[in-house]
Scaffold this active site. Structure first.
Site, PDB file in Angstrom:
ATOM      1  N   ARG A  40       0.796  -1.145  -0.130  1.00  0.00           N
ATOM      2  CA  ARG A  40       0.043  -0.089  -0.044  1.00  0.00           C
ATOM      3  C   ARG A  40       0.878   1.068   0.051  1.00  0.00           C
ATOM      4  O   ARG A  40       1.095   1.740   1.125  1.00  0.00           O
ATOM      5  CB  ARG A  40      -1.074   0.129   1.236  1.00  0.00           C
ATOM      6  CG  ARG A  40      -2.054  -1.020   1.159  1.00  0.00           C
ATOM      7  CD  ARG A  40      -2.989  -0.616  -0.044  1.00  0.00           C
ATOM      8  NE  ARG A  40      -3.662   0.690   0.302  1.00  0.00           N
ATOM      9  CZ  ARG A  40      -4.798   0.815   1.064  1.00  0.00           C
ATOM     10  NH1 ARG A  40      -5.317  -0.090   1.610  1.00  0.00           N
ATOM     11  NH2 ARG A  40      -5.074   2.329   1.262  1.00  0.00           N
ATOM     12  N   ARG A  69      -3.685   4.016  -3.216  1.00  0.00           N
ATOM     13  CA  ARG A  69      -5.134   4.298  -3.318  1.00  0.00           C
ATOM     14  C   ARG A  69      -5.508   5.760  -3.039  1.00  0.00           C
ATOM     15  O   ARG A  69      -4.800   6.266  -2.079  1.00  0.00           O
ATOM     16  CB  ARG A  69      -5.848   3.527  -2.323  1.00  0.00           C
ATOM     17  CG  ARG A  69      -7.346   3.403  -2.345  1.00  0.00           C
ATOM     18  CD  ARG A  69      -7.903   2.414  -3.114  1.00  0.00           C
ATOM     19  NE  ARG A  69      -7.917   1.102  -2.993  1.00  0.00           N
ATOM     20  CZ  ARG A  69      -7.408   0.255  -3.916  1.00  0.00           C
ATOM     21  NH1 ARG A  69      -7.283   0.580  -5.110  1.00  0.00           N
ATOM     22  NH2 ARG A  69      -7.064  -1.019  -3.633  1.00  0.00           N
ATOM     23  N   LYS A 295     -31.268 -21.280  17.730  1.00  0.00           N
ATOM     24  CA  LYS A 295     -31.783 -22.482  18.037  1.00  0.00           C
ATOM     25  C   LYS A 295     -33.343 -22.827  17.671  1.00  0.00           C
ATOM     26  O   LYS A 295     -33.627 -23.772  17.049  1.00  0.00           O
ATOM     27  CB  LYS A 295     -31.273 -22.955  19.081  1.00  0.00           C
ATOM     28  CG  LYS A 295     -29.807 -23.361  19.262  1.00  0.00           C
ATOM     29  CD  LYS A 295     -29.504 -24.012  20.632  1.00  0.00           C
ATOM     30  CE  LYS A 295     -27.932 -24.042  20.892  1.00  0.00           C
ATOM     31  NZ  LYS A 295     -27.628 -24.739  21.890  1.00  0.00           N
ATOM     32  N   ASN A 318     -29.858 -27.615  17.085  1.00  0.00           N
ATOM     33  CA  ASN A 318     -28.340 -27.004  17.073  1.00  0.00           C
ATOM     34  C   ASN A 318     -27.602 -27.679  15.768  1.00  0.00           C
ATOM     35  O   ASN A 318     -26.397 -27.129  15.639  1.00  0.00           O
ATOM     36  CB  ASN A 318     -27.491 -27.323  18.592  1.00  0.00           C
ATOM     37  CG  ASN A 318     -26.957 -28.768  18.387  1.00  0.00           C
ATOM     38  OD1 ASN A 318     -27.752 -29.845  18.095  1.00  0.00           O
ATOM     39  ND2 ASN A 318     -25.993 -28.996  19.057  1.00  0.00           N
ATOM     40  N   ASP A 334     -27.251 -31.433  21.473  1.00  0.00           N
ATOM     41  CA  ASP A 334     -26.974 -31.149  22.695  1.00  0.00           C
ATOM     42  C   ASP A 334     -27.549 -32.140  24.113  1.00  0.00           C
ATOM     43  O   ASP A 334     -26.780 -32.547  24.803  1.00  0.00           O
ATOM     44  CB  ASP A 334     -27.338 -29.876  23.398  1.00  0.00           C
ATOM     45  CG  ASP A 334     -26.790 -28.702  22.488  1.00  0.00           C
ATOM     46  OD1 ASP A 334     -25.706 -28.739  22.295  1.00  0.00           O
ATOM     47  OD2 ASP A 334     -27.589 -27.495  22.301  1.00  0.00           O
ATOM     48  N   TYR A 448     -17.940 -25.076  30.040  1.00  0.00           N
ATOM     49  CA  TYR A 448     -16.649 -25.825  29.556  1.00  0.00           C
ATOM     50  C   TYR A 448     -15.543 -24.792  29.767  1.00  0.00           C
ATOM     51  O   TYR A 448     -14.468 -25.006  29.375  1.00  0.00           O
ATOM     52  CB  TYR A 448     -16.571 -26.181  28.147  1.00  0.00           C
ATOM     53  CG  TYR A 448     -17.286 -25.425  27.033  1.00  0.00           C
ATOM     54  CD1 TYR A 448     -18.577 -25.415  26.740  1.00  0.00           C
ATOM     55  CD2 TYR A 448     -16.181 -24.464  26.451  1.00  0.00           C
ATOM     56  CE1 TYR A 448     -19.079 -24.445  25.721  1.00  0.00           C
ATOM     57  CE2 TYR A 448     -16.978 -23.850  25.433  1.00  0.00           C
ATOM     58  CZ  TYR A 448     -18.095 -23.732  25.172  1.00  0.00           C
ATOM     59  OH  TYR A 448     -18.672 -22.894  24.194  1.00  0.00           O
ATOM     60  N   GLN A 480     -22.548 -33.931  15.573  1.00  0.00           N
ATOM     61  CA  GLN A 480     -22.639 -33.140  14.259  1.00  0.00           C
ATOM     62  C   GLN A 480     -21.971 -33.702  13.315  1.00  0.00           C
ATOM     63  O   GLN A 480     -22.417 -33.885  12.253  1.00  0.00           O
ATOM     64  CB  GLN A 480     -22.247 -31.779  14.922  1.00  0.00           C
ATOM     65  CG  GLN A 480     -23.095 -30.916  15.571  1.00  0.00           C
ATOM     66  CD  GLN A 480     -22.950 -29.277  15.910  1.00  0.00           C
ATOM     67  OE1 GLN A 480     -21.709 -29.307  15.827  1.00  0.00           O
ATOM     68  NE2 GLN A 480     -23.960 -28.477  16.099  1.00  0.00           N
TER      69      GLN A 480
HETATM   70  P1  NAP Z   1     -29.378 -19.378  29.059  1.00  0.00           P
HETATM   71  O1  NAP Z   1     -30.698 -19.779  28.352  1.00  0.00           O
HETATM   72  O2  NAP Z   1     -29.387 -17.666  29.088  1.00  0.00           O
HETATM   73  O3  NAP Z   1     -29.988 -19.668  30.491  1.00  0.00           O
HETATM   74  C1  NAP Z   1     -28.995 -19.287  31.457  1.00  0.00           C
HETATM   75  C2  NAP Z   1     -29.191 -19.902  32.722  1.00  0.00           C
HETATM   76  O4  NAP Z   1     -28.304 -19.724  33.864  1.00  0.00           O
HETATM   77  C3  NAP Z   1     -30.808 -19.534  33.620  1.00  0.00           C
HETATM   78  O5  NAP Z   1     -31.309 -20.680  34.145  1.00  0.00           O
HETATM   79  C4  NAP Z   1     -30.248 -18.443  34.516  1.00  0.00           C
HETATM   80  O6  NAP Z   1     -31.201 -18.163  35.514  1.00  0.00           O
HETATM   81  C5  NAP Z   1     -29.100 -18.935  34.892  1.00  0.00           C
HETATM   82  N1  NAP Z   1     -28.068 -17.876  35.419  1.00  0.00           N
HETATM   83  C6  NAP Z   1     -27.417 -16.894  34.922  1.00  0.00           C
HETATM   84  N2  NAP Z   1     -26.539 -16.291  35.724  1.00  0.00           N
HETATM   85  C7  NAP Z   1     -26.920 -16.733  36.747  1.00  0.00           C
HETATM   86  C8  NAP Z   1     -26.202 -16.580  38.136  1.00  0.00           C
HETATM   87  N3  NAP Z   1     -25.247 -15.460  38.353  1.00  0.00           N
HETATM   88  N4  NAP Z   1     -26.683 -17.343  39.043  1.00  0.00           N
HETATM   89  C9  NAP Z   1     -27.364 -18.129  39.081  1.00  0.00           C
HETATM   90  N5  NAP Z   1     -28.053 -18.752  38.043  1.00  0.00           N
HETATM   91  C10 NAP Z   1     -27.785 -17.927  37.017  1.00  0.00           C
HETATM   92  O7  NAP Z   1     -28.095 -20.070  28.733  1.00  0.00           O
HETATM   93  P2  NAP Z   1     -28.029 -21.547  28.258  1.00  0.00           P
HETATM   94  O8  NAP Z   1     -28.018 -21.537  26.612  1.00  0.00           O
HETATM   95  O9  NAP Z   1     -28.835 -22.431  28.898  1.00  0.00           O
HETATM   96  O10 NAP Z   1     -26.503 -21.698  28.733  1.00  0.00           O
HETATM   97  C11 NAP Z   1     -26.339 -21.990  30.282  1.00  0.00           C
HETATM   98  C12 NAP Z   1     -24.864 -22.554  30.336  1.00  0.00           C
HETATM   99  O11 NAP Z   1     -24.395 -23.874  29.590  1.00  0.00           O
HETATM  100  C13 NAP Z   1     -23.563 -21.800  29.931  1.00  0.00           C
HETATM  101  O12 NAP Z   1     -23.163 -20.988  30.973  1.00  0.00           O
HETATM  102  C14 NAP Z   1     -22.541 -22.594  29.107  1.00  0.00           C
HETATM  103  O13 NAP Z   1     -21.577 -22.638  29.438  1.00  0.00           O
HETATM  104  C15 NAP Z   1     -23.253 -23.794  29.184  1.00  0.00           C
HETATM  105  N6  NAP Z   1     -23.315 -24.355  27.925  1.00  0.00           N
HETATM  106  C16 NAP Z   1     -22.631 -25.504  27.328  1.00  0.00           C
HETATM  107  C17 NAP Z   1     -22.382 -26.316  26.423  1.00  0.00           C
HETATM  108  C18 NAP Z   1     -21.773 -27.428  26.268  1.00  0.00           C
HETATM  109  O14 NAP Z   1     -21.720 -27.917  25.216  1.00  0.00           O
HETATM  110  N7  NAP Z   1     -21.023 -27.801  27.231  1.00  0.00           N
HETATM  111  C19 NAP Z   1     -23.308 -25.769  25.144  1.00  0.00           C
HETATM  112  C20 NAP Z   1     -24.125 -24.664  25.657  1.00  0.00           C
HETATM  113  C21 NAP Z   1     -24.222 -24.069  26.884  1.00  0.00           C
HETATM  114  P3  NAP Z   1     -32.572 -17.161  35.365  1.00  0.00           P
HETATM  115  O15 NAP Z   1     -33.723 -17.951  34.675  1.00  0.00           O
HETATM  116  O16 NAP Z   1     -32.756 -16.670  36.624  1.00  0.00           O
HETATM  117  O17 NAP Z   1     -31.861 -16.178  34.500  1.00  0.00           O
END
Ligand code: NAP
Length: 505
Positions: A40, A69, A295, A318, A334, A448, A480
């Site tokens: 450039r 340019r 999703k 997913n 999942d 994770y 997947q």
């Molecule tokens: P989500 O639909 O946003 O749900 C979040 C959940 O966490 C809700 O039940 C929420 O409670 C609760 N929460 C958030 N902050 C909190 C806190 N400080 N104290 C207590 N509860 C709390 O999310 P999601 O998609 O289900 O994902 C949840 C977890 O799954 C993520 O942290 C992620 O690391 C894990 N995950 C793992 C995989 C895997 O393949 N291993 C894949 C996807 C996700 P409320 O209803 O009160 O808000």
């Protein structure tokens, strides 16, 4: 055609204002594996004279494109046009190609090999076809068009241009949403694609580095037959799925490429992306991972009749599987991954889950998939959530018990599964529980990152078996892979990619 089977050049754009750094950059680009360097000239300070330009380009250890340019086309050159063209002419004496903007009168083009270029930083080139036709009618050896991507659909439009090209072309949709046009253009024998030297020195948004092209995106393996896969998400930049799936393709010598696809939240954007992908058989899309926030949009798009019963009950998929001439199929990997991770850790079969007392913490998307699967296998589930109303609603839907998260440690359980985000990076000091329920034999955290959460440390201290979300993450990706390729997934390769990314150095 280069030694690796395709002709598409990996072009490193050098944008330093320092001569010394550009000289060193050309060598570094070659060492890193670039085929060509774009210099450039407009960004160099002070602006070089003709002799300096010739000297600089003559010292290049690899092929070059000289670009000077003007400001009107997004560059930094502010001088008069006749001086600019004289400098470009000097560059043309030595550079492999010179880049000349499409608003330069034909009679004034420098001699030498010319790339005629058009840049649109303001729009997604709504008149793309007409523009391409005009550029292709010029005598330039190569045509370059770069426009702004509003969505990955624009990246597919850029690839359409290459698919129909009748002369060497560079066609790029700029920005993060357009990255697939940069990564997959070798499939259509584009003239080249641009890579940055490193994260800091990228000259255009969405431009991957040389290292990412070569190692993460299998640049040298792309052929016209390469099948495309992607992760549909927003945001998508930090997804580990491209690393895990491309490594799996590589280890199985599978001719596939997995790309991040930034698709904005409304369902309409998701639908438009899927329609665009499916209506372009020349792109060879064969599957997608789908994550936040799409999703549910995914299951709505493919339709319940094209998903398994449990996915329909969960209301989310997913994974999308595409095959020529068949309707898209939706899969939820999942829930199976969660159940299999647990069973493997306990040394049991899925059928042994019947009657087992399991406390599920959380009532979000992951909790829903886990609860649906465990209920399907007859487990005795209690759901605890910070917002108890959500725990109650989920429990009623799957005929479970429910309670407040604050009292979860009092609920007798053989297994505790955390599906909340409490403890997820960067909140390493949080845990959903003050203490592990008495009698619990296994604590499974679906988080994770980090691999070992505070909850797992609490569990280990109590002598329970612990299961990290890493295993679930690897298994959902492995399923997947198997749904797309009908080939056993290289689990160890996939696990090691994630371990390497997440383990502290
Ligand atoms: P989500 O639909 O946003 O749900 C979040 C959940 O966490 C809700 O039940 C929420 O409670 C609760 N929460 C958030 N902050 C909190 C806190 N400080 N104290 C207590 N509860 C709390 O999310 P999601 O998609 O289900 O994902 C949840 C977890 O799954 C993520 O942290 C992620 O690391 C894990 N995950 C793992 C995989 C895997 O393949 N291993 C894949 C996807 C996700 P409320 O209803 O009160 O808000």
């Amino acid at each position: 055609m280069n030694a690796t089977g395709h002709r598409t050049r990996l072009i490193c754009s050098l944008s330093s204002p320092s001569f010394r750094q550009v000289r060193e950059g050309m060598l570094a680009a070659q060492i890193k594996g670039a085929d060509m360097a774009e210099v450039r000239l407009d960004l160099l300070r002070p602006l070089p004279d003709a002799n300096t330009i010739r000297d600089l380009l003559a010292s290049a250890p690899l092929e070059t494109i000289a670009t000077l340019r003007p400001k009107r086309q997004g560059g930094a050159y502010e001088g008069d046009e006749s001086t600019r063209l004289a400098l470009l002419q000097a560059a043309a004496d030595v550079a492999t190609y010179v880049d000349v903007e499409d608003d330069v009168p034909l009679s004034q083009w420098p001699r030498g090999r010319v790339i005629v270029s058009h840049h649109d930083f303001a729009s997604n080139a709504p008149d793309l076809e007409r523009l391409v036709k005009t550029l292709c009618e010029t005598p330039a050896e190569v045509v370059k068009i770069a426009f702004t991507a509003n969505s990955p659909v624009d990246a597919m439009r850029a690839l359409d241009v290459l698919h129909h090209a009748n002369k060497p072309m560079i066609s790029i949709a700029m920005g993060e949403a357009g990255v697939l046009s940069r990564l997959t253009c070798a499939k259509f024998n584009a003239f080249g694609t641009f890579a940055s030297m490193d994260r800091e020195s990228g000259t255009a948004p969405g431009q991957p580095t040389i290292e990412e092209f070569l190692n993460l995106y299998r640049w040298r393996r792309i052929t016209p037959k390469t099948e495309l896969y992607g992760v549909i998400a927003c945001p998508v930049a930090h997804s580990m799925s491209p690393a895990i799936h491309n490594a799996a393709f590589d280890s199985c010598s599978y001719d596939g490429l997995y790309i991040p696809c930034l698709v904005e939240p409304p369902a309409e954007s998701f639908d438009a992306f899927m329609d665009a992908a499916i209506s372009r058989p020349h792109l060879d899309w064969r599957g997608f991972s789908v994550t936040i926030p799409h999703k549910k949009h995914a299951i709505d798009y493919v339709g319940a009749k094209n998903c398994d019963d449990l996915s329909v009950q969960i209301g989310a998929v997913n994974t999308i599987v595409l095959a020529p001439g068949k309707p898209p199929r939706g899969v939820n990997t999942d829930y199976a991954a969660a159940v299999d991770s647990l069973c493997k850790a306990m040394g049991i079969e899925r059928a042994d889950l019947a009657g087992m007392k399991i406390s599920v913490l959380g009532a979000g998307g992951v909790a829903r998939a886990v609860v649906a699967a465990l209920a399907h296998h007859g487990a005795n589930i209690t759901i605890h959530n910070r917002t108890t109303q959500r725990a109650k609603e989920l429990a009623e839907e799957f005929a479970c018990s429910w309670g407040e998260l604050a009292y979860a440690h009092n609920t007798p359980a053989d297994v505790v599964i955390n599906c909340t985000s409490a403890g997820m990076h960067p909140n390493l000091e949080s845990s959903p529980l003050d203490s592990i329920p008495t009698g619990a034999k296994v604590v499974f955290d679906t988080i994770y990152n980090p691999i070992e959460t505070k909850l797992l440390v609490q569990g280990a201290a109590r002598g329970t078996r612990t299961v990290s979300g890493l295993e679930m993450f690897v298994r959902q990706a492995a399923e997947q892979f198997e749904a797309w390729t009908q080939t056993p997934a290289p689990l160890d390769v996939m696990r090691n990619v994630i371990l390497k990314r997440l383990s502290p150095d």
